[in-house]
Design a protein around this motif. Structure first.
Motif, mmCIF file in Angstrom:
data_model
loop_
_atom_site.group_PDB
_atom_site.id
_atom_site.type_symbol
_atom_site.label_atom_id
_atom_site.label_comp_id
_atom_site.label_asym_id
_atom_site.label_seq_id
_atom_site.Cartn_x
_atom_site.Cartn_y
_atom_site.Cartn_z
ATOM 1 N N ALA A 71 0.854 -1.186 0.000
ATOM 2 C CA ALA A 71 0.000 0.000 0.000
ATOM 3 C C ALA A 71 0.890 1.237 0.000
ATOM 4 C CB ALA A 71 -0.905 0.007 1.231
ATOM 5 N N ALA A 72 0.454 2.290 -0.689
ATOM 6 C CA ALA A 72 1.258 3.508 -0.752
ATOM 7 C C ALA A 72 1.183 4.301 0.539
ATOM 8 C CB ALA A 72 0.786 4.369 -1.917
ATOM 9 N N GLU A 73 0.006 4.274 1.176
ATOM 10 C CA GLU A 73 -0.229 5.067 2.393
ATOM 11 C C GLU A 73 -1.347 4.418 3.187
ATOM 12 O OE1 GLU A 73 -1.773 9.578 3.643
ATOM 13 O OE2 GLU A 73 -1.740 8.953 1.541
ATOM 14 N N VAL A 74 -1.213 4.451 4.508
ATOM 15 C CA VAL A 74 -2.277 3.962 5.386
ATOM 16 C C VAL A 74 -2.602 5.049 6.405
ATOM 17 C CG1 VAL A 74 -3.049 2.192 7.004
ATOM 18 C CG2 VAL A 74 -1.461 1.580 5.164
ATOM 19 N N VAL A 75 -3.868 5.428 6.451
ATOM 20 C CA VAL A 75 -4.364 6.342 7.482
ATOM 21 C C VAL A 75 -5.225 5.516 8.431
ATOM 22 C CG1 VAL A 75 -5.787 8.372 7.965
ATOM 23 C CG2 VAL A 75 -4.342 8.304 5.906
ATOM 24 N N THR A 76 -4.939 5.608 9.715
ATOM 25 C CA THR A 76 -5.695 4.820 10.687
ATOM 26 C C THR A 76 -6.249 5.706 11.792
ATOM 27 O OG1 THR A 76 -5.661 2.815 12.054
ATOM 28 C CG2 THR A 76 -3.741 4.252 12.208
ATOM 29 N N VAL A 77 -7.388 5.284 12.334
ATOM 30 C CA VAL A 77 -8.033 5.968 13.452
ATOM 31 C C VAL A 77 -8.055 5.003 14.626
ATOM 32 C CG1 VAL A 77 -10.141 7.109 14.273
ATOM 33 C CG2 VAL A 77 -9.479 7.275 11.847
ATOM 34 N N GLU A 78 -7.826 5.497 15.834
ATOM 35 C CA GLU A 78 -7.876 4.650 17.029
ATOM 36 C C GLU A 78 -8.381 5.477 18.197
ATOM 37 O OE1 GLU A 78 -8.235 2.102 19.676
ATOM 38 O OE2 GLU A 78 -7.569 1.324 17.729
ATOM 39 N N ASN A 79 -9.398 4.938 18.885
ATOM 40 C CA ASN A 79 -10.081 5.687 19.939
ATOM 41 C C ASN A 79 -9.550 5.384 21.334
ATOM 42 O OD1 ASN A 79 -12.071 7.559 20.718
ATOM 43 N ND2 ASN A 79 -13.530 5.933 21.224
ATOM 44 N N TYR A 80 -8.832 4.269 21.518
ATOM 45 C CA TYR A 80 -8.389 3.850 22.850
ATOM 46 C C TYR A 80 -6.954 4.326 23.064
ATOM 47 C CZ TYR A 80 -7.532 0.645 26.789
ATOM 48 O OH TYR A 80 -7.225 0.096 28.008
ATOM 49 N N PRO A 81 -6.721 5.286 23.984
ATOM 50 C CA PRO A 81 -5.394 5.910 24.104
ATOM 51 C C PRO A 81 -4.219 4.938 24.234
ATOM 52 C CG PRO A 81 -6.988 7.183 25.340
ATOM 53 C CD PRO A 81 -7.718 5.942 24.876
ATOM 54 N N PRO A 82 -4.309 3.845 25.049
ATOM 55 C CA PRO A 82 -3.164 2.924 25.090
ATOM 56 C C PRO A 82 -2.848 2.305 23.727
ATOM 57 C CG PRO A 82 -4.571 2.567 26.988
ATOM 58 C CD PRO A 82 -5.317 3.500 26.075
ATOM 59 N N ASN A 83 -3.881 2.047 22.917
ATOM 60 C CA ASN A 83 -3.626 1.524 21.571
ATOM 61 C C ASN A 83 -2.964 2.569 20.673
ATOM 62 O OD1 ASN A 83 -4.706 -0.941 22.232
ATOM 63 N ND2 ASN A 83 -6.581 -0.699 21.035
ATOM 64 N N VAL A 84 -3.348 3.829 20.856
ATOM 65 C CA VAL A 84 -2.700 4.904 20.093
ATOM 66 C C VAL A 84 -1.209 4.909 20.365
ATOM 67 C CG1 VAL A 84 -2.530 7.406 19.763
ATOM 68 C CG2 VAL A 84 -4.785 6.333 20.014
ATOM 69 N N PHE A 130 4.949 2.137 14.589
ATOM 70 C CA PHE A 130 5.162 2.775 13.284
ATOM 71 C C PHE A 130 5.948 4.080 13.390
ATOM 72 C CE2 PHE A 130 1.324 0.144 12.891
ATOM 73 C CZ PHE A 130 1.777 -0.729 11.904
ATOM 74 N N LEU A 131 6.732 4.192 14.448
ATOM 75 C CA LEU A 131 7.569 5.370 14.664
ATOM 76 C C LEU A 131 8.481 5.597 13.455
ATOM 77 C CD1 LEU A 131 8.556 7.574 16.678
ATOM 78 C CD2 LEU A 131 10.290 5.931 17.432
ATOM 79 N N GLY A 132 8.401 6.799 12.889
ATOM 80 C CA GLY A 132 9.265 7.153 11.773
ATOM 81 C C GLY A 132 8.786 6.668 10.419
ATOM 82 N N ASN A 133 7.662 5.944 10.370
ATOM 83 C CA ASN A 133 7.143 5.452 9.087
ATOM 84 C C ASN A 133 6.249 6.533 8.471
ATOM 85 O OD1 ASN A 133 5.777 4.121 6.968
ATOM 86 N ND2 ASN A 133 6.062 2.141 7.980
ATOM 87 N N GLU A 134 6.743 7.185 7.437
ATOM 88 C CA GLU A 134 6.004 8.294 6.832
ATOM 89 C C GLU A 134 4.800 7.835 6.019
ATOM 90 O OE1 GLU A 134 8.775 10.613 4.621
ATOM 91 O OE2 GLU A 134 9.854 11.306 6.416
ATOM 92 N N ASP A 135 4.671 6.523 5.803
ATOM 93 C CA ASP A 135 3.530 5.998 5.049
ATOM 94 C C ASP A 135 2.319 5.721 5.941
ATOM 95 O OD1 ASP A 135 5.032 6.048 2.703
ATOM 96 O OD2 ASP A 135 5.791 4.017 3.022
ATOM 97 N N VAL A 136 2.474 5.915 7.252
ATOM 98 C CA VAL A 136 1.388 5.642 8.196
ATOM 99 C C VAL A 136 1.033 6.926 8.946
ATOM 100 C CG1 VAL A 136 0.657 4.325 10.227
ATOM 101 C CG2 VAL A 136 2.093 3.234 8.484
ATOM 102 N N THR A 137 -0.255 7.277 8.907
ATOM 103 C CA THR A 137 -0.763 8.430 9.654
ATOM 104 C C THR A 137 -1.740 7.935 10.701
ATOM 105 O OG1 THR A 137 -0.563 9.863 7.714
ATOM 106 C CG2 THR A 137 -2.006 10.617 9.499
ATOM 107 N N ILE A 138 -1.526 8.322 11.956
ATOM 108 C CA ILE A 138 -2.362 7.878 13.076
ATOM 109 C C ILE A 138 -3.228 9.045 13.534
ATOM 110 C CG2 ILE A 138 -2.359 6.944 15.426
ATOM 111 C CD1 ILE A 138 0.536 5.874 14.673
ATOM 112 N N CYS A 139 -4.551 8.832 13.531
ATOM 113 C CA CYS A 139 -5.506 9.868 13.925
ATOM 114 C C CYS A 139 -6.239 9.419 15.188
ATOM 115 C CB CYS A 139 -6.520 10.123 12.814
ATOM 116 S SG CYS A 139 -5.805 10.577 11.216
ATOM 117 N N PRO A 140 -5.892 9.926 16.352
ATOM 118 C CA PRO A 140 -6.609 9.532 17.568
ATOM 119 C C PRO A 140 -8.055 10.025 17.548
ATOM 120 C CG PRO A 140 -4.490 10.578 18.073
ATOM 121 C CD PRO A 140 -4.778 10.834 16.620
ATOM 122 N N GLY A 141 -8.960 9.252 18.173
ATOM 123 C CA GLY A 141 -10.349 9.676 18.288
ATOM 124 C C GLY A 141 -11.324 8.635 17.809
#
Length: 253
Positions: free
Chosen positions: A122-135, A142-153
């Motif tokens: 996959a070229a890019e993955v955007v993910t959402v996660e609502n549980y703070p420990p999982n965030v 995925f620290l430093g992986n520019e292909d992954v965007t994490i959106c809390p909430g």
């Protein structure tokens, strides 16, 4: 006879409960309250009380333990059970695959579906996660992986701008199942998919046969889009801590 023994003595066939004895008002109300814990409802056509598939495991356990209150684990409270790696990989292979695609993962968890998507290029993955420990887990993995965007909430509160402003080629998902949350998540996700894209998701088995309006409408939508709903092998999530029955859904858009 008390409410627990009324239910225990009833005839149970699959997900149907047949209570044939006459109950006084007070006892009837006690039985109804116990059944309501598991969203069990009377079905006039079946002439039985029907247990939703997503509650069947817990209901059977409740019969065994006398319907005593059981403290839920964090997994149960938030509806989080990790996706087995082989199922995560399988999600990526539906349709035309995900090579070079912009992918949305609405419930990131610990990142197994995200990693499967990256493994399938996959070229890019955007993910959402609502549980703070999982965030925090996702940020570490995925620290430093520019292909992954994490959106809390909460995914159900997100709009397209929250997710980067561009439609997605593919949604890969294993949402929470309880109370039809899986249907809510997938219908919300559908608005973020480009024409010609698709959703590939693991959902509770209730989406196949639950007679509630929301589930019927979802099945009609999948059929109209020429998608499919197929059962996954029984106990596919046993190693992850649940025996809940599941299906795989492919929804082209």
């Amino acid at each position: 006879m008390d409410a627990v023994n009324v239910i225990r003595s009833a005839q149970v066939e699959g997900n149907k409960i047949f209570i044939t004895q006459q109950l006084g008002r007070d006892l009837y109300n006690q039985v109804a309250r116990l059944l309501a814990r598991y969203n069990v409802k009377w079905d006039r056509r079946a002439k039985a009380h029907v247990i939703p598939a997503e509650y069947l495991q817990d209901f059977n356990a409740a019969i065994a333990n006398g319907f005593t209150e059981k403290k839920q684990s964090i997994q149960q409270q938030i509806g989080f059970f990790q996706t087995p790696e082989h199922l995560a990989e399988g999600l990526c292979l539906e349709g035309n695959g995900i090579l070079g695609c912009r992918v949305l993962e609405p419930n990131g968890g610990h990142g197994r579906i995200i990693q499967a998507a990256l493994n399938q290029c996959a070229a890019e993955v955007v993910t959402v996660e609502n549980y703070p420990p999982n965030v925090e887990v996702l940020r570490d993995v995925f620290l430093g992986n520019e292909d992954v965007t994490i959106c809390p909430g909460d995914f159900l509160e997100k709009n397209l701008d929250d997710l980067g402003g561009e439609l997605f080629d593919v949604v890969l998902a294993n949402p929470p199942f309880a109370k039809g949350q899986d249907v809510d998540h997938m219908m919300h996700a559908a608005q973020f998919v480009k024409k010609g894209g698709h959703i590939s998701a693991i959902m509770g088995a209730g989406v196949q046969h639950n007679t509630a309006k929301k589930f019927r409408q979802f099945r009609d939508f999948v059929a109209a889009q020429k998608g499919f709903i197929e059962p996954l092998p029984s106990q596919s999530f046993k190693a992850e801590g649940t025996l809940i029955e599941t299906v795989q859904v492919y929804l082209p858009l």
